[in-house]
Design an enzyme around this catalytic site. Structure first.
Site, PDB file in Angstrom:
ATOM      1  N   GLY A 188       0.978  -1.339  -0.115  1.00  0.00           N
ATOM      2  CA  GLY A 188       0.071  -0.138   0.056  1.00  0.00           C
ATOM      3  C   GLY A 188       0.877   1.062   0.007  1.00  0.00           C
TER       4      GLY A 188
ATOM      5  N   ASP B 295       6.952  -6.167  15.541  1.00  0.00           N
ATOM      6  CA  ASP B 295       5.693  -5.564  16.044  1.00  0.00           C
ATOM      7  C   ASP B 295       5.962  -4.073  16.589  1.00  0.00           C
ATOM      8  OD1 ASP B 295       3.126  -4.560  17.154  1.00  0.00           O
ATOM      9  OD2 ASP B 295       2.772  -6.477  18.355  1.00  0.00           O
TER      10      ASP B 295
ATOM     11  N   ASN C 113       4.770   5.378   9.336  1.00  0.00           N
ATOM     12  CA  ASN C 113       3.682   5.033   8.336  1.00  0.00           C
ATOM     13  C   ASN C 113       2.653   3.977   8.930  1.00  0.00           C
ATOM     14  OD1 ASN C 113       2.204   4.914   5.559  1.00  0.00           O
ATOM     15  ND2 ASN C 113       2.869   2.710   5.977  1.00  0.00           N
ATOM     16  N   ALA C 114       3.112   3.039   9.715  1.00  0.00           N
ATOM     17  CA  ALA C 114       2.442   1.913   9.940  1.00  0.00           C
ATOM     18  C   ALA C 114       1.231   2.408  10.766  1.00  0.00           C
ATOM     19  CB  ALA C 114       3.115   1.049  10.955  1.00  0.00           C
TER      20      ALA C 114
ATOM     21  N   ASN D  36     -14.519  11.798  11.886  1.00  0.00           N
ATOM     22  CA  ASN D  36     -15.037  10.749  11.013  1.00  0.00           C
ATOM     23  C   ASN D  36     -16.030  10.092  11.819  1.00  0.00           C
ATOM     24  OD1 ASN D  36     -15.992   9.938   8.472  1.00  0.00           O
ATOM     25  ND2 ASN D  36     -14.137   8.644   8.233  1.00  0.00           N
TER      26      ASN D  36
ATOM     27  N   TYR E 226      -9.542   6.434  15.908  1.00  0.00           N
ATOM     28  CA  TYR E 226      -8.500   6.300  14.577  1.00  0.00           C
ATOM     29  C   TYR E 226      -8.284   7.948  14.760  1.00  0.00           C
ATOM     30  CZ  TYR E 226      -6.711   6.384   9.948  1.00  0.00           C
ATOM     31  OH  TYR E 226      -5.867   6.673   8.785  1.00  0.00           O
TER      32      TYR E 226
ATOM     33  N   LYS F 185      -4.747  10.129  15.119  1.00  0.00           N
ATOM     34  CA  LYS F 185      -4.312  10.839  13.880  1.00  0.00           C
ATOM     35  C   LYS F 185      -4.175  12.059  14.319  1.00  0.00           C
ATOM     36  CE  LYS F 185      -3.303   7.464  10.967  1.00  0.00           C
ATOM     37  NZ  LYS F 185      -1.919   7.093  10.956  1.00  0.00           N
TER      38      LYS F 185
END
Lengths: 467, 430
Positions: free
Chosen positions: A240, A283, A308-309, A367, A373, A377
């Site tokens: 991705g 991990d 990025n993970a 959202n 999430y 973020k």
């Protein structure tokens, strides 16, 4: 991941005909950068409000990029072009002629009063119609907080309303940005101006970037390989967006180290082998992860760290159990903080280092179903803002990208009623590609980006949601 | 051995009024017109029977039959038949280049007197045999037997009756000179208004020169024409503003007024050493002191087609030890008003002067009140090869009238060429 089906259809002759008649959105096939191609495939028109201070830096950047340039009939711009060795033609809107421009660059630093904002109208009114598709508009101003008078502060702050609105009306896959350049940071605009006039910023629009004082840009920088000799760590690199990031950093010359969970070890290995890089199966939420990473780079050092993970575990809050909440927060935010701390403590990040986070539109606009999430973020934004002044002492920069709708396996799996509005409700009428996020990260990572820290730049095609 | 160099005097000139294409001179040939201009010169300076050192002249649009056009014109004139002559061709630079060639021979002492000239007709234009037809006929000429020749006839096609018509376009770009100039105008930001203003000024100045009799000893009337047919004084920006653009598309700034029309005409200039002039008691109007040609790569480097004079000028100035501001009179050929304005803009522009000319500082601006003060090509018309002679004779006379001073000429030419020259008054440069 290539264009979505709708974009392919409306860019075919019959599809375009129907879409035009019915009034459907007509996304342009966006220009994207290919190595070896010129920075701008067309002419860059440069204009300025009287009294600006960036003419020299703009001319020097475009001359070094071998760009084809025209300027308005402005004595300062002509002198600056001559000094920079820039063989620029003249553009006078009253002189006619079928002139077309791929990019418009306007130095607005001379605007010190709201009455002078009319300079924007004077320059852009005759030139905006002459912008080719996938065109670029860059307005450069002075950070309002660095101005000398309240009037100047007001006028410079006003620029943002202009660029954001022009971004929404310019169309044809064109982008519009505002770059605030702090006094004294004039010579540091190179990487930013290059990024915003090039096809590398295909899906970035309506953004505000700040260039502030920093280390001098290396004189011998190779703009085709701005990461030559640098080591870059990318988490979540097996597929991705992460895969696009690690590929792009390798393209720009970096020695890359990919990191992903052991379950994806095989995919990761394929990616890093292809790029002559190294792989770390780990991990990042495990207790020893920060130490393992710090030990890996101890002595040899790392120059670029891309966090990025990330994961989503969507539920409305009423249905959100603690473990669902916690795993998202831990992977997307807390582990990043722990890794940063461990690397800094081990002095494993080299001077001139870059830390780059991946936020999200959800973190800016919120959202439904993503309280966990979005919290993580938004936290990434907080991390950028809180750490920028701390890291500046060690000459390390920290910035983040905030992707909007990016075409990935994840978005392809969305139900159409969610996917299509996400895809279309932006100034480009289409989703972005992983490479668009990767190019933006490569811009932050560039050895030329010494003046960029504390920035959060959206890669969202100027999504209608969120400021 | 380095030959010594003599001063080259301009004695005077003569031309016929310039006509618009397919006007009064529609049936006059190049040799007719050049002969008319030369006859007037012979009469004015009593050159009947005189053996002139050499004559050089040329035409841009030339019939194949006009081999050695100039020598034939000399033979038909009252000059001594022992006067040698040769043809020159350098597009719109032809006339000035002919002057330079004759001047250089005089300077080197190879000849003591010379005549330079130029002529062009766009009415009596050379139409050539269709190229396909020409090849068949040549093949037929090469085929020995009748059967073979008859076989060749089967290659004939009706379309071959269409002749090859000389086109006013650059062979390497397919663009007309006007289209090229429109690109230059856009790239130098030259406005319609500035072009129209220059056009009005050109007409008004030329009309004033005629009205005060200034042109009387520069011209011989021809086929009923006493003034340049194109001359239209008293126009206004408002009137010219109504004209539709002819080059540069619908947004273009170039019109039929601010571009020179296709024209017919001829001019001649008498040059000599000082001794030759004194011996014949002829006046010396001015001296030709410097000249330079240059060319630009308008094909690959995309320099403007008509920008070569902008390059020739600094080379010449450096050699002469002068600056662009050291002149009392400027004669910049108005092929198009935009060409003049682009040239001036380029000399003022730091980018052009540094990047293209490799100079630290711009050449700077000129006082445009000193430019084309007796009118220019926009008013007079522009029979390509005849323009150089018109300008040299006019500038020499102006410098003579002033009693002292220095003038400079700049002429752009097709195929990316330019010619410049300096004249100094016989009374000194000041």
């Amino acid at each position: 991941m290539s264009q979505d089906l709708y974009t392919q259809i409306v860019n075919s002759p019959p599809g375009g005909f129907i879409a035009k008649r019915v009034g459907l959105p007509q996304p342009t096939t966006l220009d994207r950068y290919r190595p070896g191609q010129p920075l701008v495939s067309g002419t860059v028109l440069v204009g300025a409000a009287p009294g600006g201070r960036l003419a020299g830096a703009i001319a020097a950047t475009l001359a070094a990029a071998n760009a084809e340039v025209a300027t308005t009939l402005d004595a300062d711009l002509r002198s600056a072009a001559a000094d920079a060795g820039l063989d620029a033609s003249v553009f006078n809107p009253e002189a006619g002629g079928d002139r077309r421009f791929k990019a418009l660059v306007f130095d607005a630093t001379g605007i010190s009063d709201s009455t002078e904002l009319v300079e924007l109208q004077k320059f852009f009114h005759p030139s905006v119609r002459k912008v080719q598709s996938s065109g670029r508009v860059v307005v450069l101003g002075t950070p309002p907080e660095d101005t000398k008078t309240p009037r100047e502060h007001t006028a410079q702050r006003a620029l943002e309303g202009f660029t954001r609105s022009l971004g929404k009306e310019i169309g044809k896959g064109s982008t519009v940005q505002l770059v605030y350049v702090a006094p004294g940071a004039e010579d540091l605009i190179g990487s930013t101006l290059r990024f915003f006039v090039s096809p590398k910023s295909a899906y970035v629009s309506g953004q505000v970037a700040r260039v502030s004082a920093g280390l001098p840009v290396p004189a011998d920088i190779d703009w085709e390989k701005p990461l030559a000799g640098k080591t870059a760590l990318v988490t979540g690199a097996s597929r991705g967006i992460g895969e696009a990031i690690i590929e792009t950093l390798a393209r720009d010359g970096a020695n890359v180290v990919g990191l992903d969970i052991p379950q994806l070890g095989e995919d990761l290995k394929k990616v890093t082998d292809r790029l002559d890089g190294e792989a770390i199966e780990l991990d990042i939420t495990s207790d020893d992860a920060p130490k393992v990473i710090a030990d890996f780079f101890k002595g040899r050092g790392v120059d670029i760290v891309v966090h990025n993970a990330g994961v989503t575990r969507d539920r409305t809050l009423a249905k959100m159990p603690e473990d669902r909440w916690q795993s998202v927060l831990d992977i997307n935010l807390s582990s990043e903080e722990r890794i940063n701390d461990a690397l800094l403590k081990a002095k494993a990040i080299n001077a001139g280092g870059r830390i780059i986070g991946v936020s999200s539109m959800a973190g800016i606009a919120g959202n439904r179903g993503q309280t966990n999430y979005a919290t993580s973020k938004a936290g990434v934004i907080g991390m950028v803002q809180s750490m920028a002044p701390v890291l500046a002492k060690s000459d390390i920069t920290i910035n983040a990208v905030a992707p909007g709708f990016i075409e990935t396996q994840m978005t392809a799996a969305m139900p159409i009623a969610v996917r299509e509005p996400g895809r279309r409700l932006n100034s480009m009428n289409q989703g972005g590609l992983p490479i668009d996020v990767a190019e933006t990260i490569a811009w932050f990572a560039s050895s030329g980006s010494t003046g960029l820290t504390g920035n959060v730049v959206r890669v969202c095609g100027q999504m209608l949601l969120g400021a | 051995m380095t030959p010594s160099v003599r001063r080259v005097a301009v004695i005077g000139g003569n031309r016929i009024p310039f006509a618009r294409s397919n006007g009064p001179y529609a049936h006059a040939s190049n040799s007719d017109m050049l002969a008319a201009a030369l006859d007037g010169l012979i009469e004015r300076y009593n050159l009947q029977g005189e053996k002139i050192g050499e004559m050089a002249a040329g035409a841009v649009l030339k019939h194949p039959r006009d081999r050695d056009l100039t020598r034939e014109v000399v033979l038909g004139s009252k000059l001594a038949p022992e006067t040698p002559a040769f043809d020159v061709q350098q597009a719109c630079g032809t006339g000035l280049e002919a002057v330079i060639l004759i001047a250089n021979k005089i300077a080197l002492g190879q000849i003591d007197s010379g005549i330079a000239g130029g002529v062009d007709t766009t009415s009596d234009a050379p139409l050539a045999l269709n190229d396909d037809l020409r090849e068949i006929l040549l093949d037929a000429n090469r085929t020995p037997d009748t059967a073979g020749r008859l076989k060749l006839l089967t290659r004939l096609r009706p379309g071959m009756v269409v002749p090859a018509i000389p086109a006013n376009e650059e062979p390497r770009t397919g663009l007309s000179m006007g289209e090229h100039c429109a690109i230059m105008a856009s790239e130098w930001g030259i406005t319609r208004e500035a072009q129209d203003a220059l056009t009005i000024r050109s007409h008004d100045h030329l009309a004033a020169a005629y009205d005060r009799g200034w042109q009387d000893d520069l011209m011989t009337s021809y086929l009923g024409l006493e003034r340049d047919q194109n001359l239209r004084p008293g126009s206004t920006l408002e009137k010219l503003g109504k004209l539709k653009p002819v080059f540069g598309g619908p947004e273009g700034t170039m019109t039929a007024a601010n571009s020179t029309p296709l024209s017919d005409g001829a001019s001649t200039v008498l040059l000599a050493s000082e001794e030759w002039a004194k011996a014949r008691n002829l006046p010396i109007l001015a001296y030709i002191t410097e000249s330079q040609t240059a060319a630009v790569d308008f094909v690959h480097k995309r320099e403007g087609l008509l920008m070569a004079p902008a390059y020739a000028m600094p080379t010449m100035l450096d050699r002469a030890g002068l600056t662009l501001q050291d002149f009392d009179v400027y004669e910049i050929h108005e092929a198009f008003a935009a060409q003049v304005l682009c040239t001036l803009a380029a000399w003022e522009d730091p980018v052009f002067c540094k990047e293209r000319l490799g100079r630290d500082k711009p050449l700077g601006s000129i006082d445009t009140e000193k430019m084309n003060i007796n009118g220019g090509s926009l008013a007079a018309g522009h029979p390509f090869a005849a323009t150089g002679g018109r300008i040299v004779a006019g500038l020499a006379k102006e410098l003579s009238d002033r009693g002292s001073g220095r003038g400079v000429i700049s002429i752009c030419a097709a195929a990316g060429q330019g010619v410049v020259a300096i004249l100094e008054s016989a009374g000194g440069a000041k």
